[in-house]
Design an enzyme around this catalytic site. Structure first.
Site, PDB file in Angstrom:
ATOM      1  N   GLY A  46       0.824  -1.205   0.000  1.00 38.62           N
ATOM      2  CA  GLY A  46       0.000   0.000   0.000  1.00 38.62           C
ATOM      3  C   GLY A  46       0.857   1.253   0.000  1.00 38.62           C
ATOM      4  N   LEU A  89       6.936   1.581   3.742  1.00 39.65           N
ATOM      5  CA  LEU A  89       7.960   2.012   2.781  1.00 39.65           C
ATOM      6  C   LEU A  89       8.665   3.278   3.261  1.00 39.65           C
ATOM      7  CD1 LEU A  89       6.017   1.359  -0.549  1.00 39.65           C
ATOM      8  CD2 LEU A  89       7.892  -0.006   0.404  1.00 39.65           C
ATOM      9  N   HIS A 130      -3.495   0.835   8.116  1.00 41.07           N
ATOM     10  CA  HIS A 130      -2.174   1.461   8.050  1.00 41.07           C
ATOM     11  C   HIS A 130      -2.189   2.674   7.103  1.00 41.07           C
ATOM     12  CE1 HIS A 130       2.397   1.101   7.703  1.00 41.07           C
ATOM     13  NE2 HIS A 130       2.086   1.890   6.687  1.00 41.07           N
TER      14      HIS A 130
HETATM   15 NI    NI Z   1       3.167   3.168   5.512  1.00 38.09          NI
END
Ligand code: NI
Length: 156
Positions: A46, A89, A130
């Site tokens: 995501g 990320l 998230h």
């Molecule tokens: Ni994130």
């Protein structure tokens, strides 16, 4: 199309509340296309717009079958509970132990502004929660129990 730079959680953009999308125009479509390309290149599940420096309520999630485009998403309902490893990320190389609902239903607009609902379980529910947190300036490290060690990570 283009790959955008993913900011780390040291960047102030990751800690701001994002504004709703009002214009479902070519600029939004370009952002969504670029985010999909960026997510694929980074091998993530995501990505939220603030992670590429855009403070708008836009998220994409790769379900493995399709790329879901969630514009102005809200969490409609959740059920159950899961505790597991979570990464981001924007926090490279680290994983934390985070408790999330096991099922999450989200209402969002698509790239043309049409509303739809989508339900996710397990990894996808975790990802919805998230990514939606990112839109409110929340990084998982703020809601995690603790970072996982390498040995623990192998278990999860
Ligand atoms: Ni994130």
């Amino acid at each position: 199309m283009g790959i955008r730079k993913i900011l780390t959680d040291k960047d102030p953009a990751l800690h701001k509340v994002c504004r709703p999308v009002e214009n479902f125009d070519r600029k939004l479509h370009k952002l969504l296309d670029d985010m999909a390309e960026t997510l694929e290149e980074a091998n993530g599940v995501g990505l939220a717009a603030p992670q590429v420096g855009i403070l708008r309520r836009v998220v994409i999630v790769d379900t493995g079958e399709e790329i879901l485009e969630l514009v102005n998403p809200t969490l409609l309902e959740t059920s159950g509970e899961q505790v597991g490893a979570e990464g981001c990320l924007s926090v490279p190389g680290k994983y934390g132990l985070v408790k999330r609902p096991n099922v999450a239903k989200v209402r969002a607009q698509d790239r043309n502004g049409d509303w739809y609902e989508v339900e996710g379980e397990e990894l996808i529910a975790r990802c919805f929660c998230h990514e939606l947190d990112h839109l409110d300036g929340i990084v998982y490290t703020q809601v995690m129990d603790r970072y996982l060690t390498d040995e623990e990570l192998e278990e999860y």
